[in-house]
Write a protein that holds these residues in place. Structure first.
Motif, PDB file in Angstrom:
ATOM      1  N   UNK A 123       7.149   1.313  -2.037  1.00 35.78           N
ATOM      2  CA  UNK A 123       7.963   1.850  -1.029  1.00 35.78           C
ATOM      3  C   UNK A 123       7.212   1.652   0.145  1.00 35.78           C
ATOM      4  N   UNK A 124       7.824   1.390   1.380  1.00 34.63           N
ATOM      5  CA  UNK A 124       7.031   1.331   2.552  1.00 34.63           C
ATOM      6  C   UNK A 124       6.179   2.386   3.062  1.00 34.63           C
ATOM      7  N   UNK A 125       6.423   3.723   2.504  1.00 36.53           N
ATOM      8  CA  UNK A 125       5.680   4.813   2.840  1.00 36.53           C
ATOM      9  C   UNK A 125       4.415   4.669   1.996  1.00 36.53           C
ATOM     10  N   UNK A 126       4.241   3.772   0.941  1.00 38.04           N
ATOM     11  CA  UNK A 126       3.149   3.765   0.096  1.00 38.04           C
ATOM     12  C   UNK A 126       2.023   2.634   0.557  1.00 38.04           C
ATOM     13  N   UNK A 127       2.318   1.933   1.526  1.00 38.41           N
ATOM     14  CA  UNK A 127       1.248   0.816   1.989  1.00 38.41           C
ATOM     15  C   UNK A 127      -0.073   1.577   2.023  1.00 38.41           C
ATOM     16  N   UNK A 128      -0.896   0.926   1.247  1.00 43.94           N
ATOM     17  CA  UNK A 128      -2.538   1.373   1.181  1.00 43.94           C
ATOM     18  C   UNK A 128      -3.276   0.740   2.472  1.00 43.94           C
ATOM     19  N   UNK A 129      -2.922  -0.448   2.606  1.00 43.63           N
ATOM     20  CA  UNK A 129      -3.476  -1.038   3.756  1.00 43.63           C
ATOM     21  C   UNK A 129      -2.568  -2.530   4.227  1.00 43.63           C
ATOM     22  N   UNK A 155       1.234  -6.538   3.086  1.00 45.40           N
ATOM     23  CA  UNK A 155       1.103  -5.327   2.913  1.00 45.40           C
ATOM     24  C   UNK A 155       0.682  -4.768   1.530  1.00 45.40           C
ATOM     25  N   UNK A 156      -0.217  -4.045   1.384  1.00 47.44           N
ATOM     26  CA  UNK A 156      -0.881  -3.772  -0.090  1.00 47.44           C
ATOM     27  C   UNK A 156      -0.263  -2.793  -0.619  1.00 47.44           C
ATOM     28  N   UNK A 157       0.003  -2.661  -2.063  1.00 51.34           N
ATOM     29  CA  UNK A 157       0.682  -1.488  -2.530  1.00 51.34           C
ATOM     30  C   UNK A 157      -0.234  -1.319  -3.937  1.00 51.34           C
ATOM     31  N   UNK A 158      -0.024  -0.254  -4.672  1.00 52.73           N
ATOM     32  CA  UNK A 158      -0.417  -0.071  -5.970  1.00 52.73           C
ATOM     33  C   UNK A 158       0.807  -0.387  -6.642  1.00 52.73           C
ATOM     34  N   UNK A 169      -5.759 -12.083  12.840  1.00 55.01           N
ATOM     35  CA  UNK A 169      -5.846 -11.315  11.774  1.00 55.01           C
ATOM     36  C   UNK A 169      -6.092 -10.094  12.113  1.00 55.01           C
ATOM     37  N   UNK A 170      -5.318  -8.856  11.718  1.00 52.10           N
ATOM     38  CA  UNK A 170      -5.531  -7.623  12.406  1.00 52.10           C
ATOM     39  C   UNK A 170      -5.267  -6.654  11.200  1.00 52.10           C
ATOM     40  N   UNK A 171      -6.492  -6.405  10.498  1.00 53.86           N
ATOM     41  CA  UNK A 171      -6.262  -5.467   9.374  1.00 53.86           C
ATOM     42  C   UNK A 171      -6.494  -3.872   9.774  1.00 53.86           C
ATOM     43  N   UNK A 172      -5.537  -3.386   9.095  1.00 53.35           N
ATOM     44  CA  UNK A 172      -5.471  -1.712   9.357  1.00 53.35           C
ATOM     45  C   UNK A 172      -4.978  -1.105   8.044  1.00 53.35           C
ATOM     46  N   UNK A 173      -5.594   0.186   8.144  1.00 54.82           N
ATOM     47  CA  UNK A 173      -5.542   1.103   7.102  1.00 54.82           C
ATOM     48  C   UNK A 173      -4.005   1.559   6.857  1.00 54.82           C
ATOM     49  N   UNK A 202      -0.616  -5.144  -5.363  1.00 56.08           N
ATOM     50  CA  UNK A 202       0.608  -5.776  -5.196  1.00 56.08           C
ATOM     51  C   UNK A 202       0.563  -6.034  -3.582  1.00 56.08           C
ATOM     52  N   UNK A 203       1.062  -7.371  -3.106  1.00 50.87           N
ATOM     53  CA  UNK A 203       0.970  -7.877  -1.940  1.00 50.87           C
ATOM     54  C   UNK A 203       2.551  -8.047  -1.505  1.00 50.87           C
ATOM     55  N   UNK A 204       2.921  -7.775  -0.502  1.00 50.36           N
ATOM     56  CA  UNK A 204       4.474  -8.373  -0.220  1.00 50.36           C
ATOM     57  C   UNK A 204       4.187  -8.812   1.357  1.00 50.36           C
TER      58      UNK A 204
END
Length: 366
Positions: free
Chosen positions: A221-227, A213-216, A258-262, A199-201
């Motif tokens: 929730x904000x604390x669950x961002x994978x990357x 931000x990418x989630x399962x 574009x700045x990809x981060x974990x 899921x992307x927000x």
């Protein structure tokens, strides 16, 4: 003092002049922040540093400044070289007619690995000094982090050729204002790559920096961002990336990079860079989401279907690794049965404009 042109010229003396952007940003309101430059001259044969002019704060290279620096270095060593080497085509064009008058031949040469090492070692001595001076000064905390952070080319197996495609995908996404037309979380699944639904927000911080931000599914929730991937200002990305953007002439849209981060953070702190597999995923996803949005929510007369199963699209997009198939759903859906399909491979991005003269087979500095 003798003029440079009167100093003895030694036939076997070759010097190399290099201009480097310093690893710091200076504010220049109302204009964008800029990086001052330092000038270096070293002996090409003995690989010995002969002169440095640190922190020239003009925003562009001025020929008089370079000639003054050369004259000073000549007079300090009481000789003038027979050849001055440069590894930047623009510098060559700028200096060649002036050096002709001093009977110094200007040569455009590759910036070889041993020269790069000499320069890196010199610069890291300055860095070391500054780190000592600045370590307790909060004002410089960000700069010191940006100096340490790994650039995209420092990620294992990432190549300049792949990044050209990745930057092109980010440019396609951002220049079409795709992020402004994503109303809700969306689901994406890259078939054959990760094959799982993510899921992307869209995110936006108080400085107006947009990101994704990418989630399962179900853990949003904000604390669950994978990357995440943030469209960041140049002065907020690692210096390694800023240098590579200039060296390779990669696309950027209106000064957004574009700045990809974990981990998702507004200000790049001690960040981790994602592996190549994540960047490959992003390239496909950015292209596919841009394509779906262009044909749906960005259309003035678009009406979202009442039945969520009708809001599932299958996209074929051209990526660095070939054609990728991405399922995009809004709202996110586990189903892979698509009601719409979009097939619009964007042609391969143009060859990178290498701004440095680089020998065949020579890669970027490690």
């Amino acid at each position: 003092s003798m003029q440079a042109g009167e100093l003895p010229k030694l036939p076997d003396v070759r010097w190399h002049l290099e201009v480097l952007h310093d690893r710091i940003w200076l504010a220049d309101p109302p204009f964008a922040p800029f990086r001052p430059r330092s000038l270096f001259i070293f002996d090409s044969t003995r690989l010995q540093m002969l002169g440095m002019a640190p922190h020239s704060t003009r925003t562009s290279i001025v020929v008089d400044e370079v000639l003054d620096f050369l004259a000073k270095t000549c007079s300090n060593h009481s000789i003038r070289p027979s050849v001055l080497e440069v590894s930047d085509a623009r510098l060559y064009t700028m200096l060649q007619p002036h050096l002709l008058k001093l009977e110094i031949e200007t040569r455009a040469v590759p910036f070889t690995a041993d020269k790069q090492k000499l320069l890196r070692d010199t610069v890291s001595k300055f860095d070391e000094k500054e780190r000592e001076q600045w370590k307790n000064n909060n004002k410089f905390a960000g700069v010191l982090k940006q100096r340490k952070q790994v650039g995209l080319l420092g990620i294992k197996n990432v190549t300049p050729d792949f990044l050209k495609y990745f930057m092109d995908a980010a440019d396609l996404f951002y220049s079409n204002r795709t992020h402004l037309y994503i109303p809700l979380p969306i689901g994406v699944r890259v078939v054959g790559l990760s094959d799982q639904l993510n899921v992307i927000r869209v995110t936006r911080n108080e400085r107006g920096v947009f990101g994704l931000a990418v989630f399962r599914p179900g853990e949003e929730g904000a604390q669950n961002v994978i990357h995440s991937l943030v469209f960041q200002e140049l002065s907020n990305i690692p210096f390694d990336d800023a240098d590579d953007f200039e060296r390779y002439g990669w696309l950027n849209t209106e000064g957004r990079y574009p700045f990809p981060i974990l981990r998702c953070e507004d200000v790049p702190g001690d960040i981790e860079r994602p592996p190549l597999s994540t960047l490959i995923w992003w390239e496909a996803v950015l292209r596919a989401v841009a394509l779906v949005v262009k044909h749906t929510t960005a259309q003035p007369l678009f009406v979202p279907p009442n039945d969520p199963s009708k809001a599932i699209s299958s996209c074929k997009v051209q990526t660095h690794g070939g054609i990728a198939n991405v399922i995009v759903s809004c709202p996110p859906s586990d189903s892979t049965v698509a009601a719409m399909s979009f097939d619009e491979p964007r042609p391969a991005p143009p060859a990178s404009k290498m701004l440095h003269v680089v020998a065949a087979g020579a890669g970027p500095p490690p």
